[in-house]
Design a protein around this motif. Structure first.
Motif, mmCIF file in Angstrom:
data_model
loop_
_atom_site.group_PDB
_atom_site.id
_atom_site.type_symbol
_atom_site.label_atom_id
_atom_site.label_comp_id
_atom_site.label_asym_id
_atom_site.label_seq_id
_atom_site.Cartn_x
_atom_site.Cartn_y
_atom_site.Cartn_z
ATOM 1 N N GLN A 182 0.838 -1.209 0.000
ATOM 2 C CA GLN A 182 0.000 0.000 0.000
ATOM 3 C C GLN A 182 0.870 1.255 0.000
ATOM 4 O O GLN A 182 0.587 2.225 -0.720
ATOM 5 N N ALA A 183 1.942 1.237 0.786
ATOM 6 C CA ALA A 183 2.853 2.392 0.848
ATOM 7 C C ALA A 183 3.502 2.630 -0.513
ATOM 8 O O ALA A 183 3.621 3.777 -0.965
ATOM 9 N N ARG A 184 3.930 1.567 -1.155
ATOM 10 C CA ARG A 184 4.560 1.695 -2.481
ATOM 11 C C ARG A 184 3.574 2.272 -3.491
ATOM 12 O O ARG A 184 3.931 3.134 -4.312
ATOM 13 N N LYS A 185 2.332 1.816 -3.429
ATOM 14 C CA LYS A 185 1.306 2.322 -4.338
ATOM 15 C C LYS A 185 1.083 3.816 -4.120
ATOM 16 O O LYS A 185 0.950 4.594 -5.067
ATOM 17 N N GLY A 187 -4.821 13.145 3.769
ATOM 18 C CA GLY A 187 -6.021 12.820 3.006
ATOM 19 C C GLY A 187 -6.139 11.320 2.776
ATOM 20 O O GLY A 187 -7.227 10.740 2.903
ATOM 21 N N LEU A 188 -5.021 10.665 2.450
ATOM 22 C CA LEU A 188 -5.029 9.219 2.234
ATOM 23 C C LEU A 188 -5.373 8.468 3.514
ATOM 24 O O LEU A 188 -6.045 7.432 3.476
ATOM 25 N N LEU A 241 -8.709 2.037 2.245
ATOM 26 C CA LEU A 241 -7.362 1.527 2.436
ATOM 27 C C LEU A 241 -7.387 0.109 2.992
ATOM 28 O O LEU A 241 -8.166 -0.202 3.900
ATOM 29 N N GLU A 242 -6.523 -0.732 2.466
ATOM 30 C CA GLU A 242 -6.439 -2.110 2.960
ATOM 31 C C GLU A 242 -5.910 -2.144 4.386
ATOM 32 O O GLU A 242 -6.349 -2.930 5.212
ATOM 33 N N VAL A 243 -4.932 -1.285 4.662
ATOM 34 C CA VAL A 243 -4.365 -1.177 6.006
ATOM 35 C C VAL A 243 -4.443 0.283 6.417
ATOM 36 O O VAL A 243 -3.982 1.163 5.685
ATOM 37 N N LYS A 244 -5.013 0.542 7.578
ATOM 38 C CA LYS A 244 -5.174 1.932 8.025
ATOM 39 C C LYS A 244 -3.819 2.597 8.196
ATOM 40 O O LYS A 244 -2.897 2.037 8.781
ATOM 41 N N LEU A 245 -3.704 3.798 7.669
ATOM 42 C CA LEU A 245 -2.475 4.586 7.810
ATOM 43 C C LEU A 245 -2.584 5.406 9.097
ATOM 44 O O LEU A 245 -3.336 6.359 9.177
ATOM 45 N N LYS A 246 -1.821 4.992 10.106
ATOM 46 C CA LYS A 246 -1.874 5.644 11.414
ATOM 47 C C LYS A 246 -0.912 6.831 11.470
ATOM 48 O O LYS A 246 -0.112 7.055 10.576
ATOM 49 N N ARG A 247 -0.987 7.549 12.577
ATOM 50 C CA ARG A 247 -0.148 8.743 12.743
ATOM 51 C C ARG A 247 1.335 8.390 12.693
ATOM 52 O O ARG A 247 2.127 9.119 12.091
ATOM 53 N N GLU A 248 1.714 7.253 13.309
ATOM 54 C CA GLU A 248 3.120 6.842 13.278
ATOM 55 C C GLU A 248 3.573 6.574 11.848
ATOM 56 O O GLU A 248 4.699 6.873 11.462
#
Length: 510
Positions: free
Chosen positions: A132-135, A281-282, A288-295
């Motif tokens: 997901q990060a790479r995308k 925004g993302l 998202l498949e995996v939630k993007l947290k603050r960290e």
């Protein structure tokens, strides 16, 4: 003296029987499961493995060993099996043929302590989060459209660098200072919407540069605790203590950046202006498949700033260092610039396809001084066979691009700085030609390589177009120190001190 009792005889007999059974079982296991056929390598010592073979510049030590053991070599660092690829052919096999199996990262103290437990792009293990990060990087952060929209920033910061260097005309200066300011301001304006020293009371520009230098050193060191886990708690080299201190300084800065953007979004200011806005925004995307947290957001920001700053600064400083030793290369470069650009304007990004000799200098610098001399370690996810050798799952894989760039079977006179070797050559730095891999290749190739290349090409082109360069009075070319220091990158050990004199009309420097 009393004779041994029957119990002693019985115990001895039982121990002998158990030893025989264990030995027989081991022999049977070996016959049914023969030991893996590992690549050749030096015999490891107990406990430390091959650490005794690794010097202060590991890429050089390992390249020296590879001359004896071949382009694919086994090492054991502590309890960890390590395989090193030191040829273009071996690099292709690990980074392309078996790319999927070698797309993960080993767990390290650096990943744990400096990147929010591997929540960034660089150190996160292969899986849904990393994919997901790479995308996000490819489609959002480093898309051609977004990079094009930031071109004005890169142009403005180039002009600012030129002006500062012109103000130092005729006086010795550390070239790294204007170069790092350029790259740091370019990337910080693109990522955060402001330069580091623009209203950043939380950290000064100088302190931030120190933080970045420390981060790169600590992410590249061979930390003994990573390879001998049972002594990890001792932190024998003091690296973990430094990692925690560095992470604390960065977190304070990154919290400030994120909170500033969160508050801006709350009052309805324009979104999508910079990369932090894009990340926030993302993070709100329910798909998202995996939630993007603050960290994770902070880890991404740190990766973007650090990666974008270091590559261009290190490469351009090495390029000027090499050119100072070869005046005829300066002459050829300025002749091309005068012919293509003229003497009434500066080099722009659109000019680069028309400047083959400047591009050749960039490639030759990356060949001899790759920013990351051994690509960031990969790790095999499963057992596999490479070139007839067994590579067990969990093996750390190092690709020594420094050694590949100096391979005499690939490069004529590899120790000589000769940009001409790339004139008319189809070799590029985009991960397709394994003789030259400054940004890596395959799934884990640096996602921001196109941005780094733009900054390097334009800044080097303008430094050569706008100034004549020489060493300070009394310093001979033979005295120019070309030593490096090792970390995740390999900058000069001693910063380059040089003198610049403007070579274009004075009104261009205002």
């Amino acid at each position: 003296m009393e004779s041994p009792s029957w119990a002693v005889y019985a115990t001895s007999a039982l121990l002998a029987l158990l030893t025989l059974l264990l030995h027989t079982r081991t022999l049977r296991r070996r016959s049914s499961h023969p030991p893996p056929r590992l690549p050749p390598g030096p015999r490891p010592w107990p406990i430390i493995g091959n650490f005794n073979h690794i010097g202060p510049l590991p890429h050089r030590s390992i390249a020296f060993l590879s001359k004896s053991f071949g382009p694919i070599m086994s090492l054991r660092l502590g309890s960890r099996p390590v395989v090193v690829a030191s040829s273009a052919d071996m690099a292709k096999k690990f980074l392309t043929t078996h790319d999927l199996n070698f797309s993960s990262r080993p767990k390290t103290a650096a990943g744990k302590h400096t990147t929010y437990d591997c929540s960034d792009i660089t150190w996160s293990p292969y899986g849904p989060y990393w994919r997901q990060a790479r995308k996000m990087c490819l489609l959002e952060l480093f898309s051609a459209k977004r990079l094009e929209s930031y071109e004005y920033i890169r142009t403005e910061e180039n002009r600012s660098m030129i002006k500062k260097i012109a103000e130092m005309s005729g006086r010795p200066m550390k070239l790294k200072e204007p170069l790092s300011t350029l790259s740091m301001n370019v990337i910080s304006r693109m990522v955060m919407g402001m330069s580091v020293d623009e209203g950043m009371s939380i950290v000064s520009a100088e302190e931030f540069k120190e933080m970045l230098d420390e981060l790169f050193v600590l992410n590249g060191v061979l930390n003994i605790g990573d390879y001998v886990p049972w002594i990890d708690f001792l932190d024998l080299q003091g690296y973990v203590k430094r990692m925690k201190a560095c992470a604390k300084r960065f977190d304070r800065f990154l919290e400030y950046v994120v909170e500033r953007h969160v508050e801006k979004r709350k009052v309805g200011l324009e979104e999508g202006k910079d990369m932090v806005d894009v990340l926030l925004g993302l993070a709100e995307d329910p798909g998202l498949e995996v939630k993007l947290k603050r960290e994770g957001i902070k880890g991404f920001i740190q990766d973007l700033i650090a990666g974008g700053t270091e590559s261009s600064t290190v490469t351009v400083e090495w390029a000027i260092s090499e050119l100072l030793k070869k005046p005829h290369i300066f002459k050829s470069a300025t002749e091309e610039l005068d012919r293509v650009i003229g003497r009434d304007r500066w080099v722009e990004e659109k000019d680069m396809p028309s400047l083959p000799y400047i591009n050749a200098i960039v490639k030759e610098t990356m060949r001899m001084h790759p920013v990351v001399p051994m690509l960031i370690p990969r790790m095999s996810q499963h057992d596999c066979t490479v070139d007839g050798y067994d590579i067990p799952g969990g093996t750390v894989v190092l690709v020594n691009v420094w050694a590949i760039g100096r391979d005499p079977s690939v490069w004529d006179s590899p120790e000589e700085f000769r940009p001409e070797r790339f004139i008319g050559s189809s070799i590029d730095v985009k991960g397709h030609n394994f003789e030259l891999l400054p940004f890596g290749a395959g799934r884990r190739m640096c996602p921001g390589y196109s941005l780094g290349l733009k900054v390097i090409q334009q800044s080097l082109g303008n430094l050569l177009h706008g100034f004549e360069w020489r060493l300070p009075e009394g310093v001979d070319v033979e005295e120019l120190n070309m030593e490096e220091i090792f970390g995740l990158s390999t900058p000069r050990k001693v910063p380059l001190v040089a003198v610049a004199e403007p070579r274009l009309p004075s009104h261009l420097y205002v």
